[in-house]
Design a protein around this motif. Structure first.
Motif, PDB file in Angstrom:
ATOM      1  N   SER A 135      58.730  -5.074 -32.210  1.00 26.83           N
ATOM      2  CA  SER A 135      57.976  -4.388 -33.255  1.00 26.83           C
ATOM      3  C   SER A 135      57.973  -2.887 -33.012  1.00 26.83           C
ATOM      4  O   SER A 135      57.829  -2.433 -31.877  1.00 26.83           O
ATOM      5  CB  SER A 135      56.528  -4.907 -33.276  1.00 26.83           C
ATOM      6  N   ALA A 136      58.100  -2.139 -34.098  1.00 22.70           N
ATOM      7  CA  ALA A 136      58.022  -0.672 -34.013  1.00 22.70           C
ATOM      8  C   ALA A 136      56.586  -0.188 -34.060  1.00 22.70           C
ATOM      9  O   ALA A 136      56.327   1.007 -33.885  1.00 22.70           O
ATOM     10  CB  ALA A 136      58.818  -0.051 -35.157  1.00 22.70           C
ATOM     11  N   VAL A 137      55.635  -1.093 -34.292  1.00 23.47           N
ATOM     12  CA  VAL A 137      54.217  -0.738 -34.378  1.00 23.47           C
ATOM     13  C   VAL A 137      53.426  -1.610 -33.418  1.00 23.47           C
ATOM     14  O   VAL A 137      53.934  -2.588 -32.872  1.00 23.47           O
ATOM     15  CB  VAL A 137      53.673  -0.898 -35.821  1.00 23.47           C
ATOM     16  N   ALA A 138      52.168  -1.260 -33.228  1.00 28.15           N
ATOM     17  CA  ALA A 138      51.295  -2.008 -32.323  1.00 28.15           C
ATOM     18  C   ALA A 138      51.116  -3.448 -32.794  1.00 28.15           C
ATOM     19  O   ALA A 138      51.136  -3.740 -33.996  1.00 28.15           O
ATOM     20  CB  ALA A 138      49.938  -1.320 -32.225  1.00 28.15           C
TER      21      ALA A 138
ATOM     22  N   SER B 264      51.786  -1.864 -27.526  1.00 28.05           N
ATOM     23  CA  SER B 264      52.559  -0.957 -28.361  1.00 28.05           C
ATOM     24  C   SER B 264      53.702  -0.341 -27.573  1.00 28.05           C
ATOM     25  O   SER B 264      53.548  -0.073 -26.375  1.00 28.05           O
ATOM     26  CB  SER B 264      51.648   0.165 -28.886  1.00 28.05           C
TER      27      SER B 264
ATOM     28  N   SER C  24      56.675   4.714 -28.536  1.00 25.85           N
ATOM     29  CA  SER C  24      57.049   5.468 -29.733  1.00 25.85           C
ATOM     30  C   SER C  24      56.111   5.241 -30.907  1.00 25.85           C
ATOM     31  O   SER C  24      56.370   5.735 -32.001  1.00 25.85           O
ATOM     32  CB  SER C  24      58.480   5.088 -30.149  1.00 25.85           C
ATOM     33  N   ALA C  25      55.010   4.521 -30.691  1.00 28.19           N
ATOM     34  CA  ALA C  25      54.111   4.179 -31.803  1.00 28.19           C
ATOM     35  C   ALA C  25      52.657   4.562 -31.522  1.00 28.19           C
ATOM     36  O   ALA C  25      51.750   3.744 -31.662  1.00 28.19           O
ATOM     37  CB  ALA C  25      54.206   2.688 -32.104  1.00 28.19           C
TER      38      ALA C  25
ATOM     39  N   SER D 234      50.057   3.879 -34.779  1.00 29.25           N
ATOM     40  CA  SER D 234      49.582   2.510 -35.015  1.00 29.25           C
ATOM     41  C   SER D 234      48.755   2.009 -33.839  1.00 29.25           C
ATOM     42  O   SER D 234      47.796   1.244 -34.016  1.00 29.25           O
ATOM     43  CB  SER D 234      50.753   1.564 -35.304  1.00 29.25           C
ATOM     44  N   PHE D 235      49.091   2.452 -32.634  1.00 26.83           N
ATOM     45  CA  PHE D 235      48.306   2.093 -31.452  1.00 26.83           C
ATOM     46  C   PHE D 235      46.886   2.648 -31.574  1.00 26.83           C
ATOM     47  O   PHE D 235      45.897   1.927 -31.376  1.00 26.83           O
ATOM     48  CB  PHE D 235      48.995   2.645 -30.204  1.00 26.83           C
TER      49      PHE D 235
ATOM     50  N   THR E 205      45.333   3.520 -34.286  1.00 28.29           N
ATOM     51  CA  THR E 205      44.648   2.823 -35.384  1.00 28.29           C
ATOM     52  C   THR E 205      44.088   1.492 -34.907  1.00 28.29           C
ATOM     53  O   THR E 205      42.945   1.139 -35.225  1.00 28.29           O
ATOM     54  CB  THR E 205      45.609   2.617 -36.564  1.00 28.29           C
TER      55      THR E 205
ATOM     56  N   GLY F 132      45.464   6.883 -41.211  1.00 33.62           N
ATOM     57  CA  GLY F 132      46.887   6.577 -41.307  1.00 33.62           C
ATOM     58  C   GLY F 132      47.587   7.421 -42.354  1.00 33.62           C
ATOM     59  O   GLY F 132      48.697   7.921 -42.138  1.00 33.62           O
TER      60      GLY F 132
ATOM     61  N   ALA G 238      50.657  10.088 -41.884  1.00 36.51           N
ATOM     62  CA  ALA G 238      51.927   9.711 -42.523  1.00 36.51           C
ATOM     63  C   ALA G 238      52.386  10.738 -43.546  1.00 36.51           C
ATOM     64  O   ALA G 238      53.554  10.743 -43.936  1.00 36.51           O
ATOM     65  CB  ALA G 238      51.772   8.349 -43.205  1.00 36.51           C
TER      66      ALA G 238
END
Length: 197
Positions: free
Chosen positions: A143-146, A155, A158-159, A162-163, A165, A182, A186
Motif C-alpha cells: 500500500s502507498a498509504v497507511a 505506513s 513515503s506516506a 495518510s499516516f 491522518t 487531507g 493535497a
C-alpha cells in the motif's frame, strides 16, 4: 482533556515522519503531543537536526498516551535498534493505538504485533529481511498509504500524510477536521509540480 500522542524518536530519526503530527496536531488541533526516546538525552536526526528529548520510554507507563507513534530511521535496521517489544505490547494491551512508519514498523513487527493483522511497510522484504520471527507475510498489504487494523497503524516512509491522518483519527479528531486536513495537504498536487509566474 486533550488526547495524548507520544512520539518515540531514536538516533537518526526521519525528520519528515513526525513533523505533521507534532506541528499540526498540538498547535492547531489541541492534542497533547510529547516526545520520548529509549533513553532521555540528545539525538540527531537524519537531516542533521539536534534535539534534546527529556523523557525516556519508561515514563510512558505513567503518561498513558492514547496513541504511541514509533518514528522511523536507519537505526531500526541495525543491531543497535532498541528493544521496546514489552513496552509496545503493554501499551497495546492497555488500549493504546500503536503507529509505526518506515523503520518504526520494524519495532512493531519485532513485538509480534504484525503477525496476525493487516499491515504495510516500505515493502514486504523490508520486514522479512530485518525481523527474525516475523510471520505476518500473508497479512502484508502493498500500500502507498497507511493501513489500520485493530489499533495498529503502519505506513511506508513515503506516506507521512495518510499516516498522520490515521494517527489523528485514532486520537479522536472528527471526520470533518480530517477531511479538511487531507484536502489542505493535497491541494498542491492538484496544481502540478510548480506554479509559474
Amino acid at each position: 482533556m486533550a488526547k495524548k500522542v507520544a512520539i518515540v524518536l531514536t538516533s537518526g530519526f526521519a525528520d519528515w515522519e513526525y513533523a505533521l503530527i507534532a506541528g499540526v496536531g498540538g498547535p492547531f488541533y489541541g492534542l497533547d503531543v510529547a516526545f520520548f526516546a529509549p533513553q532521555a538525552g540528545t539525538l540527531r536526526s537524519q537531516g542533521g537536526l539536534t534535539v534534546d528529548v527529556a523523557h525516556g520510554v519508561a515514563e510512558l507507563a505513567d503518561w498513558r498516551p492514547e496513541v504511541l507513534v514509533v518514528v522511523g530511521g536507519t537505526l531500526w535496521e541495525t543491531e543497535r535498534a532498541p528493544d521496546i517489544r514489552a513496552l509496545l505490547n503493554e501499551q497495546h494491551q492497555r488500549g493504546a493505538t500503536l503507529a509505526g512508519i518506515c523503520g518504526g514498523t520494524l519495532a512493531l513487527a519485532r513485538a509480534g504485533l504484525l503477525n496476525g493483522r493487516a499491515h504495510t511497510s516500505n515493502d514486504a522484504e523490508f520486514l522479512t529481511r530485518n525481523v527474525a520471527g516475523y510471520s505476518g507475510q500473508r497479512h502484508y498489504v502493498a500500500s502507498a498509504v497507511a493501513v489500520v487494523d485493530d489499533r495498529v497503524i503502519t505506513s511506508p516512509g513515503s506516506a507521512p500524510v495518510s499516516f498522520t491522518t490515521a494517527v489523528f483519527r485514532a486520537a479522536g479528531l472528527d471526520e470533518e477536521t480530517l477531511r479538511q486536513f487531507g484536502a489542505m495537504l493535497a491541494a498542491e498536487h492538484a496544481v502540478g509540480e510548480t506554479a509559474r509566474a
